[in-house]
Design a protein around this motif. Structure first.
Motif, PDB file in Angstrom:
ATOM      1  N   ARG A  93       0.902  -1.272   0.068  1.00 36.27           N
ATOM      2  CA  ARG A  93       0.099  -0.084  -0.097  1.00 36.27           C
ATOM      3  C   ARG A  93       1.089   1.211   0.043  1.00 36.27           C
ATOM      4  N   SER A  94       1.906   1.254   0.643  1.00 36.63           N
ATOM      5  CA  SER A  94       2.897   2.310   0.689  1.00 36.63           C
ATOM      6  C   SER A  94       3.498   2.470  -0.650  1.00 36.63           C
TER       7      SER A  94
ATOM      8  N   LEU B 273       2.170   1.748  -3.662  1.00 35.56           N
ATOM      9  CA  LEU B 273       0.958   2.483  -4.320  1.00 35.56           C
ATOM     10  C   LEU B 273       0.699   3.818  -4.150  1.00 35.56           C
ATOM     11  N   ALA B 274       0.854   4.404  -2.797  1.00 38.66           N
ATOM     12  CA  ALA B 274       0.667   5.507  -2.395  1.00 38.66           C
ATOM     13  C   ALA B 274       1.452   6.517  -2.827  1.00 38.66           C
ATOM     14  N   GLU B 275       2.862   6.048  -2.846  1.00 38.46           N
ATOM     15  CA  GLU B 275       3.881   6.696  -3.193  1.00 38.46           C
ATOM     16  C   GLU B 275       4.125   7.018  -4.782  1.00 38.46           C
ATOM     17  N   ASN B 276       3.460   6.111  -5.459  1.00 40.29           N
ATOM     18  CA  ASN B 276       3.758   6.011  -6.725  1.00 40.29           C
ATOM     19  C   ASN B 276       2.740   6.106  -7.969  1.00 40.29           C
ATOM     20  N   LEU B 277       1.530   6.276  -7.280  1.00 43.19           N
ATOM     21  CA  LEU B 277       0.227   6.719  -8.147  1.00 43.19           C
ATOM     22  C   LEU B 277       0.020   7.984  -8.034  1.00 43.19           C
TER      23      LEU B 277
ATOM     24  N   ALA C 297      -2.203  11.810  -7.866  1.00 43.97           N
ATOM     25  CA  ALA C 297      -3.184  12.322  -7.151  1.00 43.97           C
ATOM     26  C   ALA C 297      -4.441  12.029  -8.103  1.00 43.97           C
TER      27      ALA C 297
ATOM     28  N   TRP D 231      -6.013   9.238  -9.179  1.00 43.82           N
ATOM     29  CA  TRP D 231      -5.983   7.978  -9.843  1.00 43.82           C
ATOM     30  C   TRP D 231      -7.143   7.161  -9.401  1.00 43.82           C
TER      31      TRP D 231
ATOM     32  N   GLU E  90      -4.266  -6.163  -3.492  1.00 39.93           N
ATOM     33  CA  GLU E  90      -4.082  -4.564  -3.611  1.00 39.93           C
ATOM     34  C   GLU E  90      -3.836  -3.866  -4.788  1.00 39.93           C
ATOM     35  N   CYS E  91      -3.201  -4.586  -5.818  1.00 43.26           N
ATOM     36  CA  CYS E  91      -2.976  -4.122  -7.044  1.00 43.26           C
ATOM     37  C   CYS E  91      -4.239  -4.177  -7.796  1.00 43.26           C
TER      38      CYS E  91
ATOM     39  N   ALA F  13      -6.621  -1.100  -6.468  1.00 44.62           N
ATOM     40  CA  ALA F  13      -6.037   0.027  -6.853  1.00 44.62           C
ATOM     41  C   ALA F  13      -6.124   0.387  -8.467  1.00 44.62           C
TER      42      ALA F  13
END
Length: 401
Positions: A13-14, A16-20, A22, A24, A76-77, A80
């Motif tokens: 999750r971290s 995903l949050a860092e690389n997607l 705003a 998304w 998770e993928c 997301a």
């Protein structure tokens, strides 16, 4: 969930949050070109963070994690709306890679597995034939060992993303004197050679993601056999099991998103909705929950190290019929809007569900409906799945031939 599993979920999750970006909503919101660029970048990111083949042993380039972590990553993928790799990674990483770990020699593992991860080799699947689609025991593509090399002759069809691949794992008949389920071998073959002709197949939607492949004295080395020569049937069944593995955990998530999109266009918030439509919506939602429960049961088996086996046929039968029923409902709701829809079809690849972020338009639903027509045929027809369920799960006798 154990603490290791929760720590791994937090790590994913971290990332995903860092690389997607705003706002998304999912890869389905991108254009075809943007999707291709995103998949390339995202695959590289997963590879750099050890998340491309989490279940492979560390010595072969994997992360050495358990099936539980594999499922967490898939969940998770999917939630997301991001892919777990490139378009051909389902064939290379999930199917062939896992099969090599179970059936391959040590030399094959050390040679092929790093090349799969680096994309030096990009794989596609050569199983179905014009008169042997779901009935793989009826294949007629032949391979003969001639002067230390296999010579392959025949035809394969419905080869997904073959035009993007460099190699094909191909099921061949290597002994015709024995019963159909015997005398079959799984060979590893390079596509870039004079003896192979790959032709695109254009589908009802106008796309050409499938191919047919013709072999005329195509060659591969004598040791390019996964598992025993003439004993490829159980190898092929293992490979097909890996094909459906993670889908049992993630398809219900994707179909729930599809159902929510349909609910938004089917239910009028300002007035009454046709009770027949409401009833069909409820049945569709119920079947999503049934699929989720089937998936949870299969996941328990997978995490415990047991093969899903014939239960994957039950799962496939459910989801393929769900797609057809639900897209038919969508077109009934849209009426003439679906018939006169423009060209805003499903973007990119949507097998077997629409990608997260897909626009909720008449055009996308019309395109989804057309793609769904084949769902009860590809990956094993419903007729074949019902036979497997009857014979292997219910213990019913085989139909006499």
């Amino acid at each position: 969930m154990d603490s290791d599993g929760e720590m791994f979920r937090a790590r994913v999750r971290s990332l995903l949050a860092e690389n997607l970006p705003a706002g998304w909503s999912g890869i389905g919101a991108l254009s075809d070109r943007e999707q291709e660029e995103f998949r390339t970048r995202w695959r590289r990111l997963l590879h750099e963070n050890g998340l491309l083949a989490v279940g492979w042993p560390i010595e072969y380039g994997g992360s050495g994690l358990s099936p539980r972590e594999q499922l967490i990553l898939a969940e998770e993928c999917t939630t997301a709306g991001v892919p777990q790799g490139g378009l051909n990674d389902n064939f290379g990483v999930q199917m062939l890679g896992s099969t090599l770990l179970r059936w391959g020699t040590e030399e094959q593992r050390r040679y092929y597995l790093p090349r799969i991860l680096s994309q030096q080799d990009i794989w596609c699947q050569g199983f179905s034939e014009p008169e042997a689609g779901s009935d793989l025991a009826g294949i007629r593509t032949r391979a003969e060992l001639v002067e230390g090399r296999w010579m392959i002759n025949g035809q394969k069809i419905w080869t997904s993303y073959g035009h993007l691949a460099t190699h094909i794992f191909v099921l061949c008949r290597t002994d015709s004197s024995v019963p159909p389920h015997r005398g079959i071998s799984l060979l590893l073959c390079a596509l870039d050679q004079p003896g192979i002709d790959l032709r695109p197949l254009r589908t009802l939607t106008g796309e050409a993601e499938f191919n047919e492949v013709f072999f005329t004295d195509a060659e591969c080395p004598a040791d390019a056999v996964v598992g025993p020569v003439d004993g490829g049937w159980p190898v092929a069944m293992s490979l097909l099991g890996f094909e459906r593995g993670e889908a049992v955990a993630t398809l219900a998530i994707r179909f729930r998103k599809d159902w929510e999109r349909l609910h938004r266009i089917a239910v009028d918030p300002e007035g009454p909705t046709d009770p027949v439509i409401v009833e069909r919506l409820g049945r569709s939602r119920q079947r999503v929950e049934e699929l989720r429960c089937l998936g949870l049961r299969a996941v328990d088996s997978w995490v415990a190290g047991r093969d899903i086996g014939a239960e994957s046929s039950l799962h496939k039968l459910f989801w393929s019929e769900w797609i057809q029923e639900t897209t038919e409902l969508a077109l009934d709701v849209l009426g003439m809007d679906a018939v006169t829809a423009g060209s805003d079809g499903l973007r990119g690849v949507s097998f077997p569900a629409a990608e997260a972020g897909t626009p909720n338009t008449a055009g996308t639903w019309a395109d989804y409906f057309l793609r769904a027509r084949a769902a009860t045929i590809y990956a094993g027809s419903s007729e074949i799945q019902r036979n497997i369920i009857a014979e292997r799960m219910l213990g019913l006798p085989r139909e006499p031939r």
